[in-house]
Design an enzyme around this catalytic site. Structure first.
Site, PDB file in Angstrom:
ATOM      1  CD  GLU A   7      23.757  48.535   6.681  1.00  0.00           C
ATOM      2  OE1 GLU A   7      24.828  49.007   6.317  1.00  0.00           O
ATOM      3  OE2 GLU A   7      22.669  49.138   6.634  1.00  0.00           O
ATOM      4  CD  GLU A  22      27.297  52.286   0.275  1.00  0.00           C
ATOM      5  OE1 GLU A  22      26.340  51.808   0.900  1.00  0.00           O
ATOM      6  OE2 GLU A  22      28.153  52.983   0.822  1.00  0.00           O
TER       7      GLU A  22
END
Ligand code: ATP
Length: 151
Positions: free
Chosen positions: A98, A91
């Site tokens: 991102e 994560e």
């Protein structure tokens, strides 16, 4: 038009790269304590901005708590902890990718930006599914036994 291909690095070029180590970095952590501080800032950022990170953290804490409550063997608790850690780690990597993609392409569409973001999200999904399978395999039998004996 022929594409330009970079030559393979020679020993000289590698030593130049080593001597210029981190030259492009705006700031370098001065010691181990400062490194930990920045690592914690990354975890905190992910927690505050990524809903999936918060969900995964809650599920992982619940699974580890349940495995202790059910008196699973140490190895089984360790396996659940490892798979949980993998999900949370991916994560964090997903959040980093991102941010890098957004930094690079800003608000424009790019096929490779899509590939990078989709693959990073896919990595999290794969780890979450494996983690779920492992937790179900180890937790369900003692949980069912506990429920059966209770009623
Ligand atoms: N610059 C871009 N170019 C092309 N596609 C993009 C771009 N930005 C986002 N996307 C597409 O939109 C999807 C969602 O983007 P977003 O930035 O919300 O990713 P996400 O944050 O990975 O989602 P999550 O937080 O749920 O993991 C990406 O998986 C990708 O398919």
């Amino acid at each position: 038009m022929s594409q330009q291909i970079s030559p393979p690095p020679t020993p000289n070029r590698i030593s130049t790269l080593v001597s210029k180590e981190r030259e492009l970095s705006w700031q370098i952590a001065s010691n181990l304590f400062v490194s930990f501080k920045y690592a914690w800032a990354g975890i905190s950022y992910s927690f505050q901005t990524q809903r999936n990170f918060r969900i995964h953290l809650s599920v992982c804490a619940f699974a580890i708590g349940l495995s202790i409550f059910l008196h699973l063997q140490s190895v089984e608790i360790a396996i659940i902890a490892i798979t949980s850690g993998l999900v949370l780690t991916l994560e964090l990597v997903n959040t980093a990718i991102e941010s890098l993609v957004d930094l690079t392409v800003k608000q424009t569409y790019h096929d490779l930006a899509k590939v990078a973001k989709d693959c990073a999200a896919g990595a999290v999904l794969v780890s979450a599914l494996v983690s779920l399978l492992v937790a179900a395999t180890l937790l369900l039998p003692p949980l069912v036994a506990l429920i059966v004996t209770a009623f």
